[in-house]
Design an enzyme around this catalytic site. Sequence first.
Site, PDB file in Angstrom:
ATOM      1  N   ASP A   1      -4.132   2.289   1.643  1.00  0.00           N
ATOM      2  CA  ASP A   1      -4.207   1.065   0.827  1.00  0.00           C
ATOM      3  C   ASP A   1      -3.688   1.335  -0.577  1.00  0.00           C
ATOM      4  OD1 ASP A   1      -5.385  -0.439   2.842  1.00  0.00           O
ATOM      5  OD2 ASP A   1      -7.407   0.141   2.251  1.00  0.00           O
TER       6      ASP A   1
ATOM      7  N   LYS B   1     -10.429  -2.270  -0.446  1.00  0.00           N
ATOM      8  CA  LYS B   1      -9.361  -3.270  -0.202  1.00  0.00           C
ATOM      9  C   LYS B   1      -9.240  -4.207  -1.406  1.00  0.00           C
ATOM     10  CE  LYS B   1      -9.213  -2.303   4.281  1.00  0.00           C
ATOM     11  NZ  LYS B   1      -8.180  -1.373   4.602  1.00  0.00           N
TER      12      LYS B   1
ATOM     13  N   LYS C   1       0.811  -3.475   4.677  1.00  0.00           N
ATOM     14  CA  LYS C   1       0.044  -2.244   4.942  1.00  0.00           C
ATOM     15  C   LYS C   1      -0.536  -2.348   6.339  1.00  0.00           C
ATOM     16  CE  LYS C   1      -3.050   1.011   5.309  1.00  0.00           C
ATOM     17  NZ  LYS C   1      -4.450   0.839   5.089  1.00  0.00           N
TER      18      LYS C   1
ATOM     19  N   GLY D   1      -4.591   2.227  10.199  1.00  0.00           N
ATOM     20  CA  GLY D   1      -4.778   2.920  11.473  1.00  0.00           C
ATOM     21  C   GLY D   1      -5.666   2.143  12.432  1.00  0.00           C
TER      22      GLY D   1
ATOM     23  N   GLY E   1      -5.792   6.856   9.509  1.00  0.00           N
ATOM     24  CA  GLY E   1      -7.036   7.628   9.402  1.00  0.00           C
ATOM     25  C   GLY E   1      -7.611   8.033  10.763  1.00  0.00           C
TER      26      GLY E   1
HETATM   27  C1  X2W Z   1      -6.068   8.880   4.270  1.00  0.00           C
HETATM   28  C2  X2W Z   1      -4.652   8.551   4.698  1.00  0.00           C
HETATM   29  C3  X2W Z   1      -4.574   7.673   5.915  1.00  0.00           C
HETATM   30  C4  X2W Z   1      -5.156   6.286   5.702  1.00  0.00           C
HETATM   31  C5  X2W Z   1      -6.731   9.825   5.285  1.00  0.00           C
HETATM   32  O1  X2W Z   1      -6.612  11.040   5.162  1.00  0.00           O
HETATM   33  O2  X2W Z   1      -7.342   9.304   6.227  1.00  0.00           O
HETATM   34  C6  X2W Z   1      -7.070   9.688   2.216  1.00  0.00           C
HETATM   35  O3  X2W Z   1      -8.205   9.390   2.547  1.00  0.00           O
HETATM   36  P1  X2W Z   1      -5.985   4.156   7.102  1.00  0.00           P
HETATM   37  O4  X2W Z   1      -5.791   3.968   8.553  1.00  0.00           O
HETATM   38  O5  X2W Z   1      -5.232   3.196   6.278  1.00  0.00           O
HETATM   39  O6  X2W Z   1      -7.429   4.268   6.709  1.00  0.00           O
HETATM   40  N1  X2W Z   1      -6.013   9.497   2.982  1.00  0.00           N
HETATM   41  C7  X2W Z   1      -6.835  10.320   0.873  1.00  0.00           C
HETATM   42  O7  X2W Z   1      -5.416   5.808   4.607  1.00  0.00           O
HETATM   43  O8  X2W Z   1      -5.330   5.604   6.859  1.00  0.00           O
END
Ligand code: X2W
Length: 293
Positions: A195, A251, A42, A45, A78
Amino acid sequence: MPEEEPMKKQTVTAEDWIAAARTLNAALPNLQRYDGATVVIKLGGHAMGSDEAMESFARDVVLMQQVGVNPVIVHGGGPQINQMLERLTIKSDFVGGKRVTDLATVEVVEMVLSGLVNKRIVQAINAAGGKGVGLSGKDANLMVCEQADPALGFVGKPVGFNPDFLRSLHAAEIIPVIAPIGGGSDGATYNVNGDTAAGAIAASLKADRLLLLTDVSGVKDNTGEIVSEITPEQIRQMTDDGVIAGGMIPKTETALAAIDDGVRAVVILDGRAPNACLLELYTEHGAGSLIRP
Ligand code: X2W
């Protein structure tokens, strides 16, 4: 005309090469251990840094595949979604670590994750000589979703998977790169926490390892030291005691759920550290916190 820069002095010595050869030699038991293993990575971001860091991450993944590992990358994004929503002046809120996702937001989330972020990783892998293919949970029904909670809108809970398709990609030496977007049987597009998506896909594959690359070095004990190995039971205890708190909880929850569902071990590690994946798999030093029963 500016003067030509003098040739860079050759700084790699014979001793350095001997040390490099010794490192390879010492890695043999771990190379054998992970031959044929399925490793889900994984890439969060926050762990996606400069182009150089992405290049180095991609080389690590391609190297792993070269020595017999079947890697699957599931990414987040994210901060990248936040940037785009800001440019479009769309407000966004998080509840319990999940983005409240309305129709306008899910369109941006899909564009950013499946477009910008996914293709950046695919391109880096292919530049490193791998065969990266970008997908989302929609492709080949890799991750079919249901609505997680009406209060969160289009946030998905993964319920259906296609591990055989991923195995067929591995057989063709393709490295799948998956954006955490799922289609619903209702025809909707769902936004899944990265995650959660990685844990669920790792469980569907009964993966040997799930590496959660993030921007912290691992699980810390009550003295602030990183714990290098920990059981699910100890994690539950440390969570009850408030030692594991805040952003670490999603996590560790992902890790515990993945292990319950058949993943052999999960590692939480700092993806910004150079060669984090190689350090974890191929050296005795390891990296981050290894969670296994
Ligand atoms: C996340 C998807 C992206 C994510 C979002 O919209 O930010 C939800 O919260 P990271 O970089 O792993 O935090 N989806 C439902 O998880 O990004």
